[in-house]
Write a protein that holds these residues in place. Structure first.
Motif, PDB file in Angstrom:
ATOM      1  N   ALA A 238      81.295  -2.489  12.322  1.00  0.00           N
ATOM      2  CA  ALA A 238      81.818  -1.332  13.114  1.00  0.00           C
ATOM      3  C   ALA A 238      82.313  -1.812  14.575  1.00  0.00           C
ATOM      4  O   ALA A 238      83.430  -1.362  15.002  1.00  0.00           O
ATOM      5  CB  ALA A 238      80.670  -0.426  13.336  1.00  0.00           C
ATOM      6  N   ILE A 239      81.636  -2.823  15.106  1.00  0.00           N
ATOM      7  CA  ILE A 239      82.070  -3.258  16.638  1.00  0.00           C
ATOM      8  C   ILE A 239      83.635  -4.148  16.253  1.00  0.00           C
ATOM      9  O   ILE A 239      84.436  -3.906  17.195  1.00  0.00           O
ATOM     10  CB  ILE A 239      81.235  -4.415  17.028  1.00  0.00           C
ATOM     11  N   ALA A 240      83.715  -4.868  15.353  1.00  0.00           N
ATOM     12  CA  ALA A 240      84.799  -5.735  14.942  1.00  0.00           C
ATOM     13  C   ALA A 240      86.022  -4.736  14.573  1.00  0.00           C
ATOM     14  O   ALA A 240      87.188  -4.823  14.829  1.00  0.00           O
ATOM     15  CB  ALA A 240      84.718  -6.500  13.755  1.00  0.00           C
ATOM     16  N   PHE A 241      85.726  -3.568  13.937  1.00  0.00           N
ATOM     17  CA  PHE A 241      86.584  -2.215  13.561  1.00  0.00           C
ATOM     18  C   PHE A 241      87.022  -1.868  14.783  1.00  0.00           C
ATOM     19  O   PHE A 241      88.353  -1.532  14.748  1.00  0.00           O
ATOM     20  CB  PHE A 241      85.768  -1.268  12.619  1.00  0.00           C
ATOM     21  N   ASP A 242      86.442  -1.287  15.591  1.00  0.00           N
ATOM     22  CA  ASP A 242      86.905  -0.839  16.988  1.00  0.00           C
ATOM     23  C   ASP A 242      85.704  -0.965  18.038  1.00  0.00           C
ATOM     24  O   ASP A 242      84.640  -0.170  17.962  1.00  0.00           O
ATOM     25  CB  ASP A 242      87.236   0.574  16.846  1.00  0.00           C
ATOM     26  N   PRO A 243      85.700  -1.631  19.126  1.00  0.00           N
ATOM     27  CA  PRO A 243      84.638  -2.023  20.042  1.00  0.00           C
ATOM     28  C   PRO A 243      84.294  -0.624  20.618  1.00  0.00           C
ATOM     29  O   PRO A 243      83.116  -0.341  21.037  1.00  0.00           O
ATOM     30  CB  PRO A 243      84.964  -2.956  20.845  1.00  0.00           C
ATOM     31  N   ARG A 244      85.397   0.121  20.941  1.00  0.00           N
ATOM     32  CA  ARG A 244      85.230   1.439  21.927  1.00  0.00           C
ATOM     33  C   ARG A 244      84.044   2.483  20.925  1.00  0.00           C
ATOM     34  O   ARG A 244      83.380   3.031  21.457  1.00  0.00           O
ATOM     35  CB  ARG A 244      86.264   2.036  21.967  1.00  0.00           C
ATOM     36  N   LEU A 245      84.291   2.304  19.368  1.00  0.00           N
ATOM     37  CA  LEU A 245      83.365   3.170  18.794  1.00  0.00           C
ATOM     38  C   LEU A 245      82.265   2.653  18.392  1.00  0.00           C
ATOM     39  O   LEU A 245      81.223   3.198  18.122  1.00  0.00           O
ATOM     40  CB  LEU A 245      84.438   3.615  17.510  1.00  0.00           C
ATOM     41  N   GLY A 246      82.166   1.277  17.869  1.00  0.00           N
ATOM     42  CA  GLY A 246      81.078   0.847  17.293  1.00  0.00           C
ATOM     43  C   GLY A 246      79.794   0.382  18.430  1.00  0.00           C
ATOM     44  O   GLY A 246      78.461   0.257  18.217  1.00  0.00           O
TER      45      GLY A 246
ATOM     46  N   ILE B 152      76.966   2.795  19.690  1.00  0.00           N
ATOM     47  CA  ILE B 152      76.181   3.033  18.742  1.00  0.00           C
ATOM     48  C   ILE B 152      75.107   2.003  18.753  1.00  0.00           C
ATOM     49  O   ILE B 152      73.980   2.202  18.920  1.00  0.00           O
ATOM     50  CB  ILE B 152      76.682   3.050  17.539  1.00  0.00           C
ATOM     51  N   LEU B 153      75.469   0.579  18.675  1.00  0.00           N
ATOM     52  CA  LEU B 153      74.610  -0.271  18.741  1.00  0.00           C
ATOM     53  C   LEU B 153      73.892  -0.565  19.943  1.00  0.00           C
ATOM     54  O   LEU B 153      72.679  -0.805  20.142  1.00  0.00           O
ATOM     55  CB  LEU B 153      75.135  -1.701  18.672  1.00  0.00           C
ATOM     56  N   ALA B 154      74.453  -0.147  21.233  1.00  0.00           N
ATOM     57  CA  ALA B 154      73.941  -0.253  22.579  1.00  0.00           C
ATOM     58  C   ALA B 154      72.752   0.603  22.629  1.00  0.00           C
ATOM     59  O   ALA B 154      71.802   0.316  23.150  1.00  0.00           O
ATOM     60  CB  ALA B 154      74.895  -0.207  23.619  1.00  0.00           C
ATOM     61  N   ALA B 155      73.052   2.085  22.200  1.00  0.00           N
ATOM     62  CA  ALA B 155      72.198   2.957  22.259  1.00  0.00           C
ATOM     63  C   ALA B 155      70.815   2.682  21.213  1.00  0.00           C
ATOM     64  O   ALA B 155      69.715   2.721  22.000  1.00  0.00           O
ATOM     65  CB  ALA B 155      72.758   4.410  21.810  1.00  0.00           C
ATOM     66  N   TRP B 156      71.026   2.072  20.423  1.00  0.00           N
ATOM     67  CA  TRP B 156      69.985   1.757  19.559  1.00  0.00           C
ATOM     68  C   TRP B 156      69.139   0.503  20.313  1.00  0.00           C
ATOM     69  O   TRP B 156      67.766   0.679  20.225  1.00  0.00           O
ATOM     70  CB  TRP B 156      70.405   1.100  18.160  1.00  0.00           C
ATOM     71  N   ALA B 157      69.730  -0.429  20.827  1.00  0.00           N
ATOM     72  CA  ALA B 157      69.011  -1.571  21.204  1.00  0.00           C
ATOM     73  C   ALA B 157      68.290  -1.258  22.462  1.00  0.00           C
ATOM     74  O   ALA B 157      67.208  -1.760  22.700  1.00  0.00           O
ATOM     75  CB  ALA B 157      70.040  -2.793  21.442  1.00  0.00           C
ATOM     76  N   VAL B 158      68.864  -0.410  23.409  1.00  0.00           N
ATOM     77  CA  VAL B 158      68.344  -0.127  24.701  1.00  0.00           C
ATOM     78  C   VAL B 158      66.999   0.729  24.325  1.00  0.00           C
ATOM     79  O   VAL B 158      65.929   0.362  24.793  1.00  0.00           O
ATOM     80  CB  VAL B 158      69.234   0.629  25.531  1.00  0.00           C
ATOM     81  N   VAL B 159      67.047   1.810  23.482  1.00  0.00           N
ATOM     82  CA  VAL B 159      65.862   2.658  23.370  1.00  0.00           C
ATOM     83  C   VAL B 159      65.159   1.839  22.353  1.00  0.00           C
ATOM     84  O   VAL B 159      63.842   2.048  22.733  1.00  0.00           O
ATOM     85  CB  VAL B 159      66.459   3.906  22.334  1.00  0.00           C
TER      86      VAL B 159
ATOM     87  N   TYR C  72      62.369   6.204  18.240  1.00  0.00           N
ATOM     88  CA  TYR C  72      63.294   7.040  18.843  1.00  0.00           C
ATOM     89  C   TYR C  72      64.649   5.989  18.861  1.00  0.00           C
ATOM     90  O   TYR C  72      65.868   6.668  19.314  1.00  0.00           O
ATOM     91  CB  TYR C  72      63.159   7.401  20.243  1.00  0.00           C
ATOM     92  N   ALA C  73      64.810   4.988  18.380  1.00  0.00           N
ATOM     93  CA  ALA C  73      65.886   3.894  18.351  1.00  0.00           C
ATOM     94  C   ALA C  73      66.990   4.671  17.432  1.00  0.00           C
ATOM     95  O   ALA C  73      68.252   4.797  17.895  1.00  0.00           O
ATOM     96  CB  ALA C  73      65.713   2.563  17.921  1.00  0.00           C
ATOM     97  N   VAL C  74      66.721   4.996  16.178  1.00  0.00           N
ATOM     98  CA  VAL C  74      67.930   5.449  15.350  1.00  0.00           C
ATOM     99  C   VAL C  74      68.302   6.946  15.992  1.00  0.00           C
ATOM    100  O   VAL C  74      69.449   7.065  15.595  1.00  0.00           O
ATOM    101  CB  VAL C  74      67.179   5.361  14.067  1.00  0.00           C
ATOM    102  N   PRO C  75      67.316   7.776  16.419  1.00  0.00           N
ATOM    103  CA  PRO C  75      67.808   9.012  16.689  1.00  0.00           C
ATOM    104  C   PRO C  75      68.756   8.693  17.937  1.00  0.00           C
ATOM    105  O   PRO C  75      69.898   9.556  17.882  1.00  0.00           O
ATOM    106  CB  PRO C  75      66.502   9.775  17.144  1.00  0.00           C
ATOM    107  N   ALA C  76      68.641   7.768  18.793  1.00  0.00           N
ATOM    108  CA  ALA C  76      69.423   7.584  19.716  1.00  0.00           C
ATOM    109  C   ALA C  76      70.972   7.037  19.260  1.00  0.00           C
ATOM    110  O   ALA C  76      71.812   7.268  19.978  1.00  0.00           O
ATOM    111  CB  ALA C  76      68.654   6.585  20.746  1.00  0.00           C
ATOM    112  N   ALA C  77      70.848   6.273  18.220  1.00  0.00           N
ATOM    113  CA  ALA C  77      71.973   5.690  17.708  1.00  0.00           C
ATOM    114  C   ALA C  77      72.834   6.889  17.101  1.00  0.00           C
ATOM    115  O   ALA C  77      74.043   6.857  17.205  1.00  0.00           O
ATOM    116  CB  ALA C  77      71.719   4.593  16.626  1.00  0.00           C
ATOM    117  N   LEU C  78      72.160   8.020  16.400  1.00  0.00           N
ATOM    118  CA  LEU C  78      72.872   9.128  15.873  1.00  0.00           C
ATOM    119  C   LEU C  78      73.392   9.964  16.919  1.00  0.00           C
ATOM    120  O   LEU C  78      74.305  10.499  16.845  1.00  0.00           O
ATOM    121  CB  LEU C  78      71.694   9.952  15.092  1.00  0.00           C
ATOM    122  N   ALA C  79      72.624  10.037  18.310  1.00  0.00           N
ATOM    123  CA  ALA C  79      73.268  10.674  19.243  1.00  0.00           C
ATOM    124  C   ALA C  79      74.273  10.188  19.876  1.00  0.00           C
ATOM    125  O   ALA C  79      75.481  10.826  19.933  1.00  0.00           O
ATOM    126  CB  ALA C  79      72.293  10.805  20.273  1.00  0.00           C
TER     127      ALA C  79
END
Length: 398
Positions: free
Chosen positions: A143-151, A154-161, A168-175
């Protein structure tokens, strides 16, 4: 029974319902579409699964007075995502879902079959599961390779949480996914009006069709991963928390509810493992005899989420498919790491596990039968050959 309900159980039940639904519904949608479901059929399947596991959880928890948490088969959905559309389309997949439900019922009522599933070598079962999951785990990075602005958000929210609280990491990625759709994706004209129209519960009845290749490549692997990765660990979680249920009847009831949901697109419901730990632990209530209410509240929450399945699916469909695959992949990273470690833990079975993993992950198929089945067969043969050679060597030494 109402006297046993507490604010603590109510909160934990609601939290469990949110985490259970939000953390893996993307995997379910991706799995159903992977075997040929349309958006409407996938939404119907999501609704059927949510309602089935909600009603099943309420019934089992109130009857047994135990915190019996029910979930859809997340590993099973991951298996479907990589199985490919069977010849004959989604109706053939529905037929396989029905057969899987029958097998789960039989495993619960017929003890030898249940014991046979339990005796499948754990390294091979875990290797098959990790091989099935691997493809989706690549999606966040694609997804990051597809479009870094979009992917990337999502990955950053998951990693930080995840660094603070994995639960709560996956709900954060979903948000983050929802924010990306709202502010980063150009929506077509009338998209929001179409989304609002999808608030009605989706119901799509699919007449099943049966073929031998689909029974071997979908029904049997789905049955195995559901039993080995969900039902059996679900019993283990209850026992760790000092509950001693009769496994057979619980398996049989989940199989019946799987049969109810299958014609509407649901693949399988089963005993939960991760969310079961939330409802069965001390956080649900200090008194173990009153924790069943957390599972009841959680199950009622699933019913509510199920009725909103059409809106959820319509909202997800507004984004590029790789983004929802990214959320699904993030939801499966923990399962992949756990199953991979368990698969390659023992030196004696490492080669057999590797054969199972590689064949499954390769996605190859023979005779219309998916690699998950052949991986398990090849790994079993490798394990038997290794054991035979070792036995002969030991005999010569004597």
């Amino acid at each position: 029974m109402l006297k046993d309900l507490s604010a603590q159980s109510l909160f934990m039940g609601l939290l469990t319902a949110f985490v259970g639904f939000a953390s893996s519904f993307a995997v379910v949608l991706q799995g159903l579409k992977g075997v040929g479901a349309t958006d409407l059929e996938a939404a119907s399947g999501l609704m059927a699964l949510s309602l089935s596991m909600g009603v099943c959880g309420v019934v089992l928890s109130l009857v047994t007075r135990l915190p019996v948490s029910i979930a859809w088969s997340t590993p099973g959905a991951a298996l479907l995502a990589t199985a490919g559309v069977p010849e004959g389309g989604f109706p053939v997949a529905i037929g396989a879902f029905l057969v899987c439900g029958v097998l789960i019922v039989v495993a619960g009522l017929f003890r030898p079959l249940g014991r046979a599933v339990a005796t499948i070598p754990a390294p091979l079962a875990n290797a098959m599961l990790s091989g099935v999951i691997l493809g989706l785990c690549f999606a966040p990075f694609k997804a990051i390779a597809f479009d870094p602005r979009l992917g990337l958000p999502i990955l950053a929210a998951w990693a930080v949480v995840a660094a603070f609280k994995r639960l709560y990491a996956v709900p954060a990625a979903l948000a983050a996914f929802a924010l990306v759709i709202a502010f980063g994706v150009e929506l077509p004209d009338g998209a929001m009006a179409s989304w609002a129209a999808s608030l009605a519960p989706p119901v799509e009845l699919v007449m099943p069709a049966f073929t031998l290749p689909s029974l071997i490549s979908i029904a049997l692997p789905l049955f195995i991963v559901t039993m080995a990765s969900q039902n059996i660990p679900g019993i283990a979680v209850l026992k760790v928390n000092h509950y001693n249920p009769m496994p057979g009847p619980l398996f049989a009831v989940t199989g019946l509810f799987s049969l109810f949901s299958a014609p509407f697109g649901g693949h399988a419901v089963n005993l939960a493992a991760i969310t079961a730990a939330m409802c069965a632990g001390e956080d649900a209530h200090p008194d173990p005899k009153k924790r069943y209410w957390a599972a009841v509240v959680c199950s009622l929450g699933y019913v509510v989420f199920g009725l909103l399945a059409g809106a959820v699916t319509a909202f997800v469909s507004l984004a590029p498919p790789i983004l929802i695959q990214a959320v699904a992949g993030l939801a499966l990273i923990a399962a992949f790491s756990g199953s991979a470690v368990a698969a390659f833990k023992e030196v004696e079975t490492r080669e057999a596990a590797a054969v199972t993993f590689l064949i499954t992950a390769s996605g190859v198929s023979f005779g219309g039968i998916s690699g998950a089945f052949w991986g398990l067969v090849a790994g079993g043969l490798m394990m038997a050959l290794t054991a035979l050679v070792r036995h002969r060597r030991d005999g010569q030494k004597r």
